[in-house]
Design an enzyme around this catalytic site. Structure first.
Site, PDB file in Angstrom:
ATOM      1  CB  CYS A   7     -74.023  -8.394 -11.526  1.00 43.63           C
ATOM      2  SG  CYS A   7     -72.688  -7.634 -10.573  1.00 43.63           S
ATOM      3  CG  ASN A  10     -71.381  -2.690  -8.733  1.00 41.47           C
ATOM      4  OD1 ASN A  10     -71.244  -1.565  -8.274  1.00 41.47           O
ATOM      5  ND2 ASN A  10     -71.034  -2.965  -9.964  1.00 41.47           N
ATOM      6  CB  CYS A  12     -68.074 -10.976  -9.797  1.00 41.21           C
ATOM      7  SG  CYS A  12     -67.218 -11.652  -8.362  1.00 41.21           S
ATOM      8  NE  ARG A  13     -72.767 -12.065 -12.028  1.00 41.47           N
ATOM      9  CZ  ARG A  13     -73.980 -12.463 -11.693  1.00 41.47           C
ATOM     10  NH1 ARG A  13     -74.646 -13.274 -12.502  1.00 41.47           N
ATOM     11  NH2 ARG A  13     -74.533 -12.084 -10.556  1.00 41.47           N
ATOM     12  CB  SER A  14     -72.151  -5.209 -13.123  1.00 40.37           C
ATOM     13  OG  SER A  14     -72.029  -4.973 -11.753  1.00 40.37           O
ATOM     14  CG  ASP A 123     -72.498 -14.850  -8.989  1.00 40.78           C
ATOM     15  OD1 ASP A 123     -71.304 -14.502  -8.998  1.00 40.78           O
ATOM     16  OD2 ASP A 123     -73.316 -14.483  -8.140  1.00 40.78           O
TER      17      ASP A 123
HETATM   18  P1  4NP Z   1     -71.641 -10.416  -8.786  1.00 41.34           P
HETATM   19  O1  4NP Z   1     -71.227 -11.669  -7.871  1.00 41.34           O
HETATM   20  O2  4NP Z   1     -73.161 -10.304  -8.696  1.00 41.34           O
HETATM   21  O3  4NP Z   1     -71.199 -10.816 -10.152  1.00 41.34           O
HETATM   22  O4  4NP Z   1     -70.930  -9.213  -8.227  1.00 41.34           O
HETATM   23  C1  4NP Z   1     -71.607 -11.769  -6.538  1.00 41.34           C
HETATM   24  C2  4NP Z   1     -70.846 -11.184  -5.563  1.00 41.34           C
HETATM   25  C3  4NP Z   1     -71.204 -11.289  -4.229  1.00 41.34           C
HETATM   26  C4  4NP Z   1     -72.337 -11.986  -3.873  1.00 41.34           C
HETATM   27  C5  4NP Z   1     -73.110 -12.578  -4.856  1.00 41.34           C
HETATM   28  C6  4NP Z   1     -72.757 -12.450  -6.188  1.00 41.34           C
HETATM   29  N1  4NP Z   1     -72.689 -12.129  -2.508  1.00 41.34           N
HETATM   30  O5  4NP Z   1     -73.702 -12.784  -2.217  1.00 41.34           O
HETATM   31  O6  4NP Z   1     -71.989 -11.575  -1.647  1.00 41.34           O
END
Ligand code: 4NP
Length: 151
Positions: A7, A10, A12-14, A123
């Site tokens: 994702c 790294n 939340c989703r992955s 997200d």
């Molecule tokens: P992820 O979510 O891609 O599912 O881990 C996010 C976590 C942090 C950010 C964006 C998406 N960020 O911009 O910090």
């Protein structure tokens, strides 16, 4: 078989997909290696988002040992399949692909459960409507569908 889930952050989703897949691989006793990465370096070495960890815990999945890392080009050499959560992750990973073989390893995660529909795992990081439980359900169902291919 080595599977990487990817994702943006790294956190939340992955990592959730990694934790769910690890849980199911263990339960089903499958010879499959699982890892996760983010296309960004925003959260390198951080634990997953506390909201994601808390929601996973409700389902008896422990994400607390996981740490964020950035996707690197060598991941194309290590992994057989690379599943990305959204179209932006897809673009970012494909930009690093060196050849057709690298590109062929990459697909949207939800194309496993919804073939050819190019759906995205939303997200949940910024809150709003998406909801961590909704994302959990999507990731759980698709992880189960993925591992059914190897049973
Ligand atoms: P992820 O979510 O891609 O599912 O881990 C996010 C976590 C942090 C950010 C964006 C998406 N960020 O911009 O910090």
């Amino acid at each position: 078989m080595k599977i990487l889930v990817v994702c943006l952050g790294n956190i939340c989703r992955s990592p959730l997909a990694e934790g769910v897949l690890l849980h199911l691989v263990k339960e089903k006793k499958l010879p499959i290696t699982i890892d996760s990465a983010g296309t960004s370096n925003y959260h390198t070495d951080e634990a997953p988002d506390a909201r994601t960890v808390a929601n996973a815990k409700k389902h008896k999945i422990d994400l607390s040992p996981l740490r964020a890392r950035q996707f690197i080009v060598e991941d194309f050499d290590v992994f057989d399949k690379i599943y990305v959560m959204d179209k932006s992750n897809l673009q970012n990973v494909l930009k690093l692909a060196r050849n057709q073989s690298d590109k062929q390893k990459v697909d949207l995660f939800l194309n496993i459960s919804h073939p050819n529909q190019n759906m995205e795992v939303p997200d949940p990081y910024y809150g709003g409507e998406t909801g961590f439980e909704n994302v959990f359900q999507m990731i759980w169902k698709t992880s189960d569908a993925l591992l059914q291919r190897y049973q």
